[in-house]
Scaffold this motif. Structure first.
Motif, PDB file in Angstrom:
ATOM      1  N   TYR A  19     -15.393   1.969  -2.868  1.00 38.88           N
ATOM      2  CA  TYR A  19     -14.998   3.238  -3.482  1.00 38.88           C
ATOM      3  C   TYR A  19     -14.126   2.997  -4.701  1.00 38.88           C
ATOM      4  O   TYR A  19     -13.606   1.908  -4.917  1.00 38.88           O
ATOM      5  CB  TYR A  19     -14.235   4.103  -2.468  1.00 38.88           C
ATOM      6  CG  TYR A  19     -13.046   3.391  -1.849  1.00 38.88           C
ATOM      7  CD1 TYR A  19     -11.793   3.458  -2.445  1.00 38.88           C
ATOM      8  CD2 TYR A  19     -13.182   2.652  -0.681  1.00 38.88           C
ATOM      9  CE1 TYR A  19     -10.712   2.797  -1.891  1.00 38.88           C
ATOM     10  CE2 TYR A  19     -12.106   1.995  -0.121  1.00 38.88           C
ATOM     11  CZ  TYR A  19     -10.875   2.073  -0.735  1.00 38.88           C
ATOM     12  OH  TYR A  19      -9.806   1.421  -0.194  1.00 38.88           O
ATOM     13  N   CYS A  37     -15.009   7.620   3.924  1.00 39.05           N
ATOM     14  CA  CYS A  37     -16.309   7.432   3.285  1.00 39.05           C
ATOM     15  C   CYS A  37     -17.041   8.776   3.141  1.00 39.05           C
ATOM     16  O   CYS A  37     -16.666   9.784   3.741  1.00 39.05           O
ATOM     17  CB  CYS A  37     -17.152   6.428   4.061  1.00 39.05           C
ATOM     18  SG  CYS A  37     -17.882   7.083   5.568  1.00 39.05           S
ATOM     19  N   TYR A  63     -17.183   7.258  -5.209  1.00 38.85           N
ATOM     20  CA  TYR A  63     -17.744   6.047  -4.604  1.00 38.85           C
ATOM     21  C   TYR A  63     -18.416   5.157  -5.637  1.00 38.85           C
ATOM     22  O   TYR A  63     -19.270   4.345  -5.318  1.00 38.85           O
ATOM     23  CB  TYR A  63     -18.715   6.438  -3.479  1.00 38.85           C
ATOM     24  CG  TYR A  63     -17.998   7.280  -2.430  1.00 38.85           C
ATOM     25  CD1 TYR A  63     -17.101   6.674  -1.549  1.00 38.85           C
ATOM     26  CD2 TYR A  63     -18.157   8.653  -2.380  1.00 38.85           C
ATOM     27  CE1 TYR A  63     -16.410   7.432  -0.635  1.00 38.85           C
ATOM     28  CE2 TYR A  63     -17.464   9.416  -1.466  1.00 38.85           C
ATOM     29  CZ  TYR A  63     -16.592   8.806  -0.593  1.00 38.85           C
ATOM     30  OH  TYR A  63     -15.883   9.551   0.303  1.00 38.85           O
TER      31      TYR A  63
END
Ligand SMILES: [Zn+2]
Length: 76
Positions: A19, A37, A63
């Motif tokens: 990320y 996430c 990300y």
């Protein structure tokens, strides 16, 4: 000119993911920012809404690699 991509374990699902350290959504646990996430963001949003919280809206680059010049302070 480089790019920075942070990698760590997601707080939600314990999977390793990469990320942008400046943009990744995170949740605060014991005063530490724990990165989350993309799939966990999708998973927790209905629960957040049910609890009266704002859904997490990740930055479009959350990300993706972070351009080096966007990293906090330090050198110019
Ligand atoms: Zn996760």
């Amino acid at each position: 000119m480089g790019y920075a991509l942070a990698t760590s374990v997601c707080f939600g699902c314990k999977r390793t993911f990469s990320y942008n350290p400046m943009r990744v959504p995170s949740i605060r646990v014991n005063n530490e920012r724990e990165p989350v996430c993309a799939s966990c963001v999708v998973r927790v949003n209905p629960k957040r809404i049910a609890n009266g919280l704002e859904p997490i809206v990740p930055h479009p680059d959350a990300y993706e690699p972070c351009p080096e010049e966007e990293l906090a302070d330090d050198e110019q």
